[in-house]
Motif scaffolding. Structure first.
Motif, PDB file in Angstrom:
ATOM      1  N   PHE A  45       0.829  -1.209   0.000  1.00  0.00           N
ATOM      2  CA  PHE A  45       0.000   0.000   0.000  1.00  0.00           C
ATOM      3  C   PHE A  45       0.865   1.261   0.000  1.00  0.00           C
ATOM      4  O   PHE A  45       0.617   2.203  -0.767  1.00  0.00           O
ATOM      5  CB  PHE A  45      -0.924  -0.004   1.226  1.00  0.00           C
ATOM      6  N   PHE A  46       1.897   1.266   0.844  1.00  0.00           N
ATOM      7  CA  PHE A  46       2.743   2.466   0.908  1.00  0.00           C
ATOM      8  C   PHE A  46       3.618   2.592  -0.340  1.00  0.00           C
ATOM      9  O   PHE A  46       3.950   3.722  -0.752  1.00  0.00           O
ATOM     10  CB  PHE A  46       3.591   2.451   2.182  1.00  0.00           C
ATOM     11  N   VAL A  47       4.005   1.478  -0.943  1.00  0.00           N
ATOM     12  CA  VAL A  47       4.712   1.544  -2.221  1.00  0.00           C
ATOM     13  C   VAL A  47       3.796   2.151  -3.282  1.00  0.00           C
ATOM     14  O   VAL A  47       4.225   2.963  -4.110  1.00  0.00           O
ATOM     15  CB  VAL A  47       5.203   0.146  -2.652  1.00  0.00           C
ATOM     16  N   PHE A  48       2.524   1.756  -3.242  1.00  0.00           N
ATOM     17  CA  PHE A  48       1.536   2.332  -4.170  1.00  0.00           C
ATOM     18  C   PHE A  48       1.444   3.851  -4.007  1.00  0.00           C
ATOM     19  O   PHE A  48       1.404   4.608  -4.992  1.00  0.00           O
ATOM     20  CB  PHE A  48       0.170   1.688  -3.931  1.00  0.00           C
ATOM     21  N   LEU A  49       1.424   4.336  -2.759  1.00  0.00           N
ATOM     22  CA  LEU A  49       1.357   5.784  -2.520  1.00  0.00           C
ATOM     23  C   LEU A  49       2.567   6.486  -3.116  1.00  0.00           C
ATOM     24  O   LEU A  49       2.460   7.590  -3.659  1.00  0.00           O
ATOM     25  CB  LEU A  49       1.272   6.065  -1.013  1.00  0.00           C
ATOM     26  N   GLY A  50       3.736   5.827  -3.004  1.00  0.00           N
ATOM     27  CA  GLY A  50       4.935   6.432  -3.562  1.00  0.00           C
ATOM     28  C   GLY A  50       4.918   6.459  -5.075  1.00  0.00           C
ATOM     29  O   GLY A  50       5.273   7.473  -5.693  1.00  0.00           O
ATOM     30  N   ILE A  51       4.506   5.377  -5.706  1.00  0.00           N
ATOM     31  CA  ILE A  51       4.467   5.318  -7.169  1.00  0.00           C
ATOM     32  C   ILE A  51       3.437   6.297  -7.717  1.00  0.00           C
ATOM     33  O   ILE A  51       3.655   6.970  -8.731  1.00  0.00           O
ATOM     34  CB  ILE A  51       4.152   3.884  -7.637  1.00  0.00           C
ATOM     35  N   ALA A  52       2.294   6.395  -7.044  1.00  0.00           N
ATOM     36  CA  ALA A  52       1.224   7.302  -7.484  1.00  0.00           C
ATOM     37  C   ALA A  52       1.516   8.753  -7.146  1.00  0.00           C
ATOM     38  O   ALA A  52       0.741   9.651  -7.536  1.00  0.00           O
ATOM     39  CB  ALA A  52      -0.099   6.883  -6.855  1.00  0.00           C
ATOM     40  N   GLU A  53       2.639   8.981  -6.428  1.00  0.00           N
ATOM     41  CA  GLU A  53       3.052  10.336  -6.042  1.00  0.00           C
ATOM     42  C   GLU A  53       1.950  11.063  -5.277  1.00  0.00           C
ATOM     43  O   GLU A  53       1.623  12.233  -5.534  1.00  0.00           O
ATOM     44  CB  GLU A  53       3.480  11.144  -7.272  1.00  0.00           C
ATOM     45  N   ILE A  54       1.363  10.348  -4.327  1.00  0.00           N
ATOM     46  CA  ILE A  54       0.315  10.913  -3.479  1.00  0.00           C
ATOM     47  C   ILE A  54       0.969  11.568  -2.270  1.00  0.00           C
ATOM     48  O   ILE A  54       1.832  10.965  -1.617  1.00  0.00           O
ATOM     49  CB  ILE A  54      -0.676   9.810  -3.049  1.00  0.00           C
ATOM     50  N   ASP A  55       0.577  12.783  -1.975  1.00  0.00           N
ATOM     51  CA  ASP A  55       1.201  13.533  -0.882  1.00  0.00           C
ATOM     52  C   ASP A  55       0.618  13.171   0.479  1.00  0.00           C
ATOM     53  O   ASP A  55       1.326  13.127   1.486  1.00  0.00           O
ATOM     54  CB  ASP A  55       1.049  15.035  -1.116  1.00  0.00           C
TER      55      ASP A  55
END
Length: 319
Positions: A45-55
């Motif tokens: 999930f946190f890798v997804f946040l990083g790839i999606a560039e979510i702040d």
């Protein structure tokens, strides 16, 4: 990549590190695959946040408006991390638990109370899941009711209700244990080959003058030996798992060895190069060797599923 998005990757790595540092391997016995699944879900999930560039978490609500939502890698990479991570984490915990049992475990005997097999039918065939219920009494006279799941077919065939079998358990939690019956578990936890007795072994066994020496010799070859009580002169041991019996009469320099094998198994072999004389009749074969006289008898009895079993009797004495 914006440097502020690196925090999500750092958190993902931190979650995995904390999983290994804070969760003891013994918890894998209770929670099993859920440890790997839960940790891998959070990391992915946190890798997804990083790839999606979510702040921030609040931006997840508007993910469909995110330009990265059109990129397949944004979802495929976290999914791959979840699958691989689940397998890797659970394998690691499983291996660590097995290593802990081997290093810190105590070997004892437990009595089999019952057992059952559950059959599962699938499109690719039938699968059996064997379960054993056992009772363990520790050295401090505490009794534990144990359940062994996923018992191998080899081990399940060898045992029966009322039989004492060896197990290895963790003293801090006796419910974490392994049954030492099949060849694989004996080799893994006791570091012995668990092989059948051979002629070269009988040459060592016949020299044993005390039960303790004989027991030590037998335990170096296989697991499951127990003292066989008899009123006759001498001493012996029986192995109900391997269907073998050894009895020695030190005063007569004689040895008796009995084993049961499937009908198509190889017969007990006496080294041909050491045979000086061989005589046979309708019942036995007599051998004269350089140092021994040996008599071998083979009988047959009905086994399971209408099969037959060879019962070999070996009588050996020094010249």
């Amino acid at each position: 990549m914006n440097i502020k998005h690196l925090k999500w990757y750092f958190i993902a790595i931190l979650i995995v590190v904390l999983c290994f540092c804070l969760i003891p391997e013994t918890q894998y016995h209770s929670f099993g695959f859920s440890i790997g699944i839960g940790t891998a879900v959070l990391a992915a999930f946190f890798v997804f946040l990083g790839i999606a560039e979510i702040d921030s978490f609040s931006e997840i609500t508007y993910y469909s408006e995110n330009p990265k939502s059109q990129d397949a890698a944004t979802l495929l990479i976290p999914i791959a991390i979840f699958i691989i991570g689940t397998f890797w984490i659970n394998t690691n915990f499983s291996n660590r638990l097995e290593a802990k049992i081997k290093k810190e475990g105590v070997i004892a005997r437990a009595t089999i109370d019952s057992g059952f097999t559950e059959m599962t039918q699938t499109s690719s065939g039938n699968y059996s899941d064997n379960t054993l219920a056992l009772t363990l009494t520790t050295d401090d006279n505490k009794e534990y009711k144990l359940v062994a799941d996923n018992v191998s077919a080899e081990a399940y065939r060898k045992v029966g209700v009322g039989l004492d079998v060896e197990i290895i358990y963790l003293p801090q939690n006796p419910k974490i244990f392994r049954v030492l019956v099949d060849d694989q578990s004996v080799k893994k936890f006791k570091n012995i080959s668990n092989r059948d007795i051979e002629f070269k072994d009988l040459e060592k066994i016949i020299t044993a003058k005390e039960p303790e020496k004989l027991e030590k010799l037998l335990n170096q070859m296989s697991s499951g030996w127990q003292r066989h009580q008899t009123e006759e002169e001498g001493f012996g041991f029986i192995n109900n798992l391997k269907k073998e019996v050894v009895f020695i009469k030190p005063a007569s320099h004689a040895l008796f060895y009995v084993r049961e094998k499937n009908y198509n198994s190889e017969a007990f072999e006496i080294p041909k190069e050491r045979i000086l004389k061989e005589v046979s009749d309708s019942v036995s074969v007599f051998y004269e060797l350089d140092k021994y006289f040996v008599e071998k008898q083979i009988k047959y009895k009905k086994g399971e599923e209408n099969g037959f079993i060879n019962v070999e009797n070996i009588m050996m004495r020094l010249k």
